[in-house]
Write a protein that holds these residues in place. Sequence first.
Motif, PDB file in Angstrom:
ATOM      1  N   PRO A 158       0.820  -1.225   0.000  1.00 23.39           N
ATOM      2  CA  PRO A 158       0.000   0.000   0.000  1.00 23.39           C
ATOM      3  C   PRO A 158       0.848   1.268   0.000  1.00 23.39           C
ATOM      4  O   PRO A 158       0.432   2.300  -0.523  1.00 23.39           O
ATOM      5  CB  PRO A 158      -0.819  -0.118   1.292  1.00 23.39           C
ATOM      6  N   ARG A 198      -6.618  -4.222  -4.589  1.00 21.05           N
ATOM      7  CA  ARG A 198      -6.997  -3.943  -3.193  1.00 21.05           C
ATOM      8  C   ARG A 198      -5.932  -3.135  -2.480  1.00 21.05           C
ATOM      9  O   ARG A 198      -6.228  -2.163  -1.780  1.00 21.05           O
ATOM     10  CB  ARG A 198      -7.237  -5.258  -2.438  1.00 21.05           C
ATOM     11  N   THR A 209      -6.216   0.623  -0.793  1.00 17.12           N
ATOM     12  CA  THR A 209      -5.846   0.830   0.611  1.00 17.12           C
ATOM     13  C   THR A 209      -4.755   1.884   0.730  1.00 17.12           C
ATOM     14  O   THR A 209      -4.811   2.776   1.594  1.00 17.12           O
ATOM     15  CB  THR A 209      -5.368  -0.492   1.239  1.00 17.12           C
ATOM     16  N   HIS A 264      -4.760   5.421   2.714  1.00 17.39           N
ATOM     17  CA  HIS A 264      -3.754   5.779   3.723  1.00 17.39           C
ATOM     18  C   HIS A 264      -3.255   7.201   3.489  1.00 17.39           C
ATOM     19  O   HIS A 264      -3.128   8.003   4.421  1.00 17.39           O
ATOM     20  CB  HIS A 264      -2.564   4.818   3.644  1.00 17.39           C
ATOM     21  N   GLY A 278     -10.614  -3.065   0.005  1.00 16.36           N
ATOM     22  CA  GLY A 278      -9.690  -1.945   0.164  1.00 16.36           C
ATOM     23  C   GLY A 278     -10.314  -0.808   0.949  1.00 16.36           C
ATOM     24  O   GLY A 278      -9.663  -0.185   1.795  1.00 16.36           O
ATOM     25  N   HIS A 302     -10.368  -1.800   4.650  1.00  9.74           N
ATOM     26  CA  HIS A 302      -9.048  -1.656   5.270  1.00  9.74           C
ATOM     27  C   HIS A 302      -8.710  -0.185   5.496  1.00  9.74           C
ATOM     28  O   HIS A 302      -8.128   0.177   6.523  1.00  9.74           O
ATOM     29  CB  HIS A 302      -7.998  -2.324   4.395  1.00  9.74           C
ATOM     30  N   GLY A 303      -9.064   0.663   4.539  1.00 10.37           N
ATOM     31  CA  GLY A 303      -8.816   2.096   4.709  1.00 10.37           C
ATOM     32  C   GLY A 303      -9.616   2.674   5.860  1.00 10.37           C
ATOM     33  O   GLY A 303      -9.108   3.480   6.647  1.00 10.37           O
ATOM     34  N   SER A 310      -8.102   1.478   9.201  1.00 12.34           N
ATOM     35  CA  SER A 310      -6.860   2.197   9.476  1.00 12.34           C
ATOM     36  C   SER A 310      -7.141   3.621   9.934  1.00 12.34           C
ATOM     37  O   SER A 310      -6.510   4.132  10.875  1.00 12.34           O
ATOM     38  CB  SER A 310      -5.980   2.217   8.219  1.00 12.34           C
ATOM     39  N   TRP A 322     -13.032  -3.931  11.052  1.00  8.53           N
ATOM     40  CA  TRP A 322     -12.798  -4.818   9.904  1.00  8.53           C
ATOM     41  C   TRP A 322     -13.678  -6.069  10.001  1.00  8.53           C
ATOM     42  O   TRP A 322     -14.303  -6.473   9.028  1.00  8.53           O
ATOM     43  CB  TRP A 322     -11.322  -5.211   9.851  1.00  8.53           C
TER      44      TRP A 322
END
Length: 293
Positions: free
Chosen positions: A67, A94, A98, A102, A133, A136-137, A140, A257
């Motif tokens: 990423p 993906r 992500t 970020h 993706g 996950h973003g 995070s 998640w």
Amino acid sequence: AWPLWLLSEAAVERWRTGLPPSAAAGVRSHEFRGERGKVLVLPSGEGGVLGAAVGLGPLSSWASLSPWHLAGLPDRLPAGVYRIGDGLSAEAERLAVTGWLHGSYRYMRYRPAVSTSARPQLQVADSPQRALGLVHGAASSLVRDLINTPAADMGPEDLAAAAASIAQESGAECTVIEGEDLLSRNYPLIHAVGRACGRAPRLIDLRWGDTSAPKVTLVGKGVCFDTGGLDMKPPAAMLLMKKDMGGAASIFGMALWAELTNYPHALDFYLGLAENSVDSKSFRPSDVFIARN
């Protein structure tokens, strides 16, 4: 949308030969060779943007993509709408989504709302990889928001409220053991670390999923600020101690998640939350405490 060409050093020459002559000449004149971190925006003949080349360095295959290969792009590209060029594997797509998220992250709790219209945007077709993706973003960003919040607004009670909110949204079971109850329930070390603070220490237990399925148990450290107690840290070491609850924050990201991906197995998250302050109740160097085990 303008294409983002993700290029390893080995792929640059083949890609360049497929460009219009003027664009290929621009690549040569800028000596773009696909080095990691290099970005080259190519103009179109009509005064617009043809696309942007992104160097990945000596990447041997999409399996090596991270990423962080794309995380710098939202700050380095001109405003506009971009799309990932063709040829990526599903997993690479993906990771690209992500990474972009970020790099797009901004901590806005104490700032007025800022329009994102002048920032580059990524357009991705609907797919399972795009959805994952985005999850996950989001996870995070939640972790980073919690860690970035100063301890004045992110104490044990605030992290406990966040746990209760996640439990309510996801249907998880949330148990809280607070203050002196930590001693009667045999959690003496969490109590010892937080007993000097007016904000009571606590243990959070988050559980959900199919209880008959395999279970994963994770433990997150949630020291919302660590002065070192009576053994106080020097100022330089104490400056970023708001991040000492990063382990617990990471568990919250895992919880989000799991909720968004409908994780099928049983999960059990333990969060020890405390603020290590200075007071007559602070534990001292050389004190002995008998741990739960």
